[in-house]
Motif scaffolding. Sequence first.
Motif, mmCIF file in Angstrom:
data_model
loop_
_atom_site.group_PDB
_atom_site.id
_atom_site.type_symbol
_atom_site.label_atom_id
_atom_site.label_comp_id
_atom_site.label_asym_id
_atom_site.label_seq_id
_atom_site.Cartn_x
_atom_site.Cartn_y
_atom_site.Cartn_z
ATOM 1 N N ASP A 118 41.914 101.832 -19.881
ATOM 2 C CA ASP A 118 41.683 101.260 -18.549
ATOM 3 C C ASP A 118 41.970 99.764 -18.511
ATOM 4 O O ASP A 118 42.461 99.254 -17.508
ATOM 5 C CB ASP A 118 40.247 101.545 -18.091
ATOM 6 C CG ASP A 118 39.187 101.034 -19.071
ATOM 7 O OD1 ASP A 118 39.534 100.759 -20.247
ATOM 8 O OD2 ASP A 118 38.019 100.896 -18.666
ATOM 9 N N ARG A 119 41.679 99.038 -19.620
ATOM 10 C CA ARG A 119 41.937 97.596 -19.668
ATOM 11 C C ARG A 119 42.541 97.238 -21.021
ATOM 12 O O ARG A 119 41.975 97.587 -22.070
ATOM 13 C CB ARG A 119 40.637 96.806 -19.459
ATOM 14 C CG ARG A 119 39.930 97.095 -18.124
ATOM 15 C CD ARG A 119 38.871 96.029 -17.808
ATOM 16 N NE ARG A 119 37.970 95.765 -18.908
ATOM 17 C CZ ARG A 119 36.871 96.467 -19.179
ATOM 18 N NH1 ARG A 119 36.555 97.515 -18.436
ATOM 19 N NH2 ARG A 119 36.086 96.130 -20.194
ATOM 20 N N PRO A 120 43.666 96.552 -21.055
ATOM 21 C CA PRO A 120 44.351 96.276 -22.325
ATOM 22 C C PRO A 120 43.502 95.543 -23.342
ATOM 23 O O PRO A 120 43.646 95.766 -24.550
ATOM 24 C CB PRO A 120 45.563 95.432 -21.893
ATOM 25 C CG PRO A 120 45.786 95.764 -20.462
ATOM 26 C CD PRO A 120 44.429 96.056 -19.886
ATOM 27 N N ASP A 162 48.468 105.253 -23.214
ATOM 28 C CA ASP A 162 48.939 105.110 -21.843
ATOM 29 C C ASP A 162 47.826 104.535 -20.972
ATOM 30 O O ASP A 162 46.740 104.228 -21.463
ATOM 31 C CB ASP A 162 49.509 106.422 -21.281
ATOM 32 C CG ASP A 162 48.456 107.504 -21.102
ATOM 33 O OD1 ASP A 162 47.252 107.234 -21.299
ATOM 34 O OD2 ASP A 162 48.831 108.627 -20.760
ATOM 35 N N ALA A 163 48.105 104.359 -19.704
ATOM 36 C CA ALA A 163 47.148 103.744 -18.771
ATOM 37 C C ALA A 163 46.346 104.821 -18.054
ATOM 38 O O ALA A 163 46.911 105.816 -17.578
ATOM 39 C CB ALA A 163 47.894 102.885 -17.756
ATOM 40 N N HIS A 164 45.031 104.638 -17.981
ATOM 41 C CA HIS A 164 44.142 105.542 -17.274
ATOM 42 C C HIS A 164 43.182 104.716 -16.418
ATOM 43 O O HIS A 164 42.839 103.591 -16.762
ATOM 44 C CB HIS A 164 43.306 106.367 -18.258
ATOM 45 C CG HIS A 164 43.979 107.601 -18.733
ATOM 46 N ND1 HIS A 164 43.372 108.831 -18.715
ATOM 47 C CD2 HIS A 164 45.217 107.810 -19.245
ATOM 48 C CE1 HIS A 164 44.188 109.743 -19.212
ATOM 49 N NE2 HIS A 164 45.314 109.143 -19.542
ATOM 50 N N ARG A 165 42.723 105.319 -15.338
ATOM 51 C CA ARG A 165 41.683 104.664 -14.546
ATOM 52 C C ARG A 165 40.350 104.670 -15.293
ATOM 53 O O ARG A 165 39.570 103.722 -15.190
ATOM 54 C CB ARG A 165 41.528 105.365 -13.195
ATOM 55 C CG ARG A 165 42.729 105.181 -12.266
ATOM 56 C CD ARG A 165 42.467 105.829 -10.920
ATOM 57 N NE ARG A 165 43.598 105.638 -10.009
ATOM 58 C CZ ARG A 165 43.665 106.112 -8.773
ATOM 59 N NH1 ARG A 165 42.630 106.827 -8.293
ATOM 60 N NH2 ARG A 165 44.715 105.900 -8.010
#
Length: 288
Positions: free
Chosen positions: A84-86, A113-116
Amino acid sequence: MDERGLHRLIGTIIAPERLEDDCAIIPCGDLLMVASTDMLHETTDFPAGMTDWQVGWMAVAVTLSDVASMGAAPGQVLLAVGLDRPERLAGIMVGARDCCAAAGAELVGGDLDAHRELTLVSTGLGTVAPEHLVRRRGARPGDVIAVTGPLGEAQAALVGYDRHRKELLEPQPRTKEGEILGRAGVSAMMDISDGLALSLYDLLAVNDCGFSVDTGRLPLPAGVPEDEARELALYGGGDFELLFSAPPDVLPVPGVEAHVIGEVIPERVVLADGEPLERRGYLHEWTG
């Protein structure tokens, strides 16, 4: 519908015996490879206040606990991170690496990968000689039932007993104990991350016998009133201890702290103090 109900659906699509154990079992030369994967979500699986390091540690611990339950030596871990945040990644990866190192495994890769919502998927591999593999199926009447440590500590922390917060946030997979117990000749084993009662019913589902426990022999969480502690020990999740059956002459096993809590009986029931034990614990459920 709960997750164990959905397992029955999966058993109509792939061989149902594939679903009986904590890990898949795969031939690997003269050895067997065991493989497990676990998905954890921030809102449902990570208690409030966890550090990113603890999140990474827990994601690996839950999978290596499954490997331990098969009597296998831990090998490699893959970690997929839906981030959610790098800025969280470094702490998560260090925690995952440190848990691997403590258990004798190696973190070897994964995906990102990016997730909410922060979501971690860990996959653990281990190896075991066929004669030392332990499955959930194999308990026999006359065996004792034992566990490797106190029960209910993680749940105790969740209900406010802060002295057990480390057990909740940094669970210890019993990899060394699992391997030793497999070599010692225990008859059946699983980890009890969903609680003792549910785990006994999981064993009941794959064995042609039953299980009777004496609640007076349960290793309870320290600092909790006895009646409440017994409830937590029976039904609380998140402990990652090993539950196993063994012929009485197998115990004690050098190198393993084992607490005998009951015996395997011919009747296909789960009893506590001679009465039917309620089937409940930690379950993912779907409504509607």
